[in-house]
Design a protein around this motif. Structure first.
Motif, PDB file in Angstrom:
ATOM      1  N   VAL A  74       0.835  -1.196   0.000  1.00 36.89           N
ATOM      2  CA  VAL A  74       0.000   0.000   0.000  1.00 36.89           C
ATOM      3  C   VAL A  74       0.872   1.249   0.000  1.00 36.89           C
ATOM      4  O   VAL A  74       0.606   2.210  -0.727  1.00 36.89           O
ATOM      5  N   ALA A  75       1.938   1.254   0.802  1.00 35.87           N
ATOM      6  CA  ALA A  75       2.858   2.398   0.832  1.00 35.87           C
ATOM      7  C   ALA A  75       3.458   2.644  -0.547  1.00 35.87           C
ATOM      8  O   ALA A  75       3.573   3.792  -0.993  1.00 35.87           O
ATOM      9  N   ASP A  76       3.820   1.584  -1.252  1.00 36.95           N
ATOM     10  CA  ASP A  76       4.361   1.712  -2.613  1.00 36.95           C
ATOM     11  C   ASP A  76       3.328   2.315  -3.557  1.00 36.95           C
ATOM     12  O   ASP A  76       3.657   3.168  -4.388  1.00 36.95           O
ATOM     13  N   ALA A  77       2.064   1.882  -3.440  1.00 40.89           N
ATOM     14  CA  ALA A  77       1.000   2.403  -4.306  1.00 40.89           C
ATOM     15  C   ALA A  77       0.773   3.891  -4.040  1.00 40.89           C
ATOM     16  O   ALA A  77       0.591   4.682  -4.972  1.00 40.89           O
ATOM     17  N   ILE A  78       0.812   4.284  -2.781  1.00 42.94           N
ATOM     18  CA  ILE A  78       0.638   5.691  -2.420  1.00 42.94           C
ATOM     19  C   ILE A  78       1.806   6.512  -2.959  1.00 42.94           C
ATOM     20  O   ILE A  78       1.619   7.591  -3.523  1.00 42.94           O
ATOM     21  N   ALA A  79       3.014   5.990  -2.812  1.00 46.76           N
ATOM     22  CA  ALA A  79       4.209   6.690  -3.315  1.00 46.76           C
ATOM     23  C   ALA A  79       4.123   6.894  -4.817  1.00 46.76           C
ATOM     24  O   ALA A  79       4.518   7.949  -5.326  1.00 46.76           O
ATOM     25  N   ASP A  80       3.614   5.892  -5.547  1.00 47.62           N
ATOM     26  CA  ASP A  80       3.490   6.019  -6.997  1.00 47.62           C
ATOM     27  C   ASP A  80       2.607   7.200  -7.378  1.00 47.62           C
ATOM     28  O   ASP A  80       2.901   7.929  -8.331  1.00 47.62           O
ATOM     29  N   VAL A  81       1.518   7.403  -6.639  1.00 42.74           N
ATOM     30  CA  VAL A  81       0.613   8.517  -6.929  1.00 42.74           C
ATOM     31  C   VAL A  81       1.275   9.846  -6.565  1.00 42.74           C
ATOM     32  O   VAL A  81       1.243  10.800  -7.341  1.00 42.74           O
ATOM     33  N   LEU A  82       1.893   9.906  -5.400  1.00 37.86           N
ATOM     34  CA  LEU A  82       2.468  11.165  -4.922  1.00 37.86           C
ATOM     35  C   LEU A  82       3.750  11.541  -5.652  1.00 37.86           C
ATOM     36  O   LEU A  82       4.152  12.703  -5.633  1.00 37.86           O
ATOM     37  N   ALA A  83       4.381  10.603  -6.325  1.00 45.30           N
ATOM     38  CA  ALA A  83       5.645  10.874  -7.026  1.00 45.30           C
ATOM     39  C   ALA A  83       5.482  11.879  -8.168  1.00 45.30           C
ATOM     40  O   ALA A  83       6.461  12.514  -8.573  1.00 45.30           O
ATOM     41  N   ALA A  84       4.260  12.046  -8.661  1.00 43.32           N
ATOM     42  CA  ALA A  84       4.040  12.989  -9.766  1.00 43.32           C
ATOM     43  C   ALA A  84       4.417  14.422  -9.377  1.00 43.32           C
ATOM     44  O   ALA A  84       5.003  15.137 -10.179  1.00 43.32           O
ATOM     45  N   ASP A  85       4.083  14.846  -8.150  1.00 45.19           N
ATOM     46  CA  ASP A  85       4.330  16.225  -7.725  1.00 45.19           C
ATOM     47  C   ASP A  85       5.142  16.346  -6.439  1.00 45.19           C
ATOM     48  O   ASP A  85       5.354  17.444  -5.942  1.00 45.19           O
ATOM     49  N   GLY A  97      -5.394  -0.740  -4.657  1.00 39.19           N
ATOM     50  CA  GLY A  97      -6.326   0.010  -5.501  1.00 39.19           C
ATOM     51  C   GLY A  97      -7.031   1.101  -4.717  1.00 39.19           C
ATOM     52  O   GLY A  97      -7.129   2.245  -5.168  1.00 39.19           O
ATOM     53  N   GLN A  98      -7.507   0.761  -3.532  1.00 36.37           N
ATOM     54  CA  GLN A  98      -8.169   1.766  -2.697  1.00 36.37           C
ATOM     55  C   GLN A  98      -7.164   2.829  -2.252  1.00 36.37           C
ATOM     56  O   GLN A  98      -7.481   4.014  -2.225  1.00 36.37           O
ATOM     57  N   ALA A  99      -5.949   2.420  -1.937  1.00 39.46           N
ATOM     58  CA  ALA A  99      -4.916   3.360  -1.505  1.00 39.46           C
ATOM     59  C   ALA A  99      -4.557   4.337  -2.621  1.00 39.46           C
ATOM     60  O   ALA A  99      -4.290   5.514  -2.363  1.00 39.46           O
ATOM     61  N   THR A 100      -4.572   3.863  -3.856  1.00 38.13           N
ATOM     62  CA  THR A 100      -4.277   4.734  -4.991  1.00 38.13           C
ATOM     63  C   THR A 100      -5.313   5.845  -5.088  1.00 38.13           C
ATOM     64  O   THR A 100      -4.970   7.023  -5.250  1.00 38.13           O
ATOM     65  N   GLU A 101      -6.584   5.490  -4.966  1.00 32.75           N
ATOM     66  CA  GLU A 101      -7.658   6.496  -5.005  1.00 32.75           C
ATOM     67  C   GLU A 101      -7.529   7.457  -3.830  1.00 32.75           C
ATOM     68  O   GLU A 101      -7.661   8.667  -3.989  1.00 32.75           O
ATOM     69  N   TRP A 102      -7.271   6.909  -2.646  1.00 32.83           N
ATOM     70  CA  TRP A 102      -7.118   7.730  -1.444  1.00 32.83           C
ATOM     71  C   TRP A 102      -5.946   8.703  -1.609  1.00 32.83           C
ATOM     72  O   TRP A 102      -6.060   9.874  -1.255  1.00 32.83           O
ATOM     73  N   ALA A 103      -4.843   8.226  -2.139  1.00 35.13           N
ATOM     74  CA  ALA A 103      -3.642   9.063  -2.307  1.00 35.13           C
ATOM     75  C   ALA A 103      -3.916  10.245  -3.238  1.00 35.13           C
ATOM     76  O   ALA A 103      -3.356  11.326  -3.044  1.00 35.13           O
TER      77      ALA A 103
END
Length: 153
Positions: free
Chosen positions: A17-28, A134-140
């Motif tokens: 989940v931490a990796d999925a969140i990092a993937d989303v936040l890495a954009a900015d 998947g849920q973490a990605t949306e949350w992030a």
């Protein structure tokens, strides 16, 4: 503003989940991921945005990976005024009142030291058909809106 993602896990789902969140936040942002068992309370910095990913173990306890950090928070009792954080918890509704308690415990410990929780507290239910990452990605994506981009001044 850097983003520090701390995860506490028993089975490894918290790390995914931490990796999925990092993937989303890495954009900015510039996310760094740490296992809570390997992160010192002394390294918490109000200049960073903190994301806590924590599963729930047993009968509503913290997973073993989160215990050293939680104990250090209790022992050191740092002043976390100025620290902003968000929480994504993992749990299973079949456990009733203790559903997602691990994330709640971490949020309580941080706010008790002066940190400010922002955004929606994410709560994954392992009994659902929704995958945690998947849920973490949306949350992030919703959390990204409350974190200053790295290039902002």
């Amino acid at each position: 503003m850097s983003v520090v993602i701390l995860y506490g896990t028993e089975t490894g789902n918290g790390e995914l989940v931490a990796d999925a969140i990092a993937d989303v936040l890495a954009a900015d942002h510039d996310p760094s991921i740490y296992d809570m068992s390997e992160f010192s309370v002394d390294d918490l910095d109000p200049a960073d945005f903190l994301v806590v990913v924590c599963s729930t173990y047993g009968e509503g306890e913290l997973p073993s990976g989160a215990e050293p950090f939680a104990e250090e928070l209790d022992d050191v009792q740092p002043d976390l005024t100025g620290v902003r954080f968000a929480v994504f918890g993992l749990g299973d509704r079949v456990y009733g009142e203790t559903f997602n308690r691990g994330g709640e415990i971490m949020a309580e410990k941080l706010t008790a030291r002066g940190a400010q929780q922002v955004g929606e507290h994410g709560r994954h239910d392992n009994s659902s058909a929704v995958k945690p990452a998947g849920q973490a990605t949306e949350w992030a994506r919703s959390i990204a809106a409350v974190v200053e981009p790295v290039n902002a001044s």
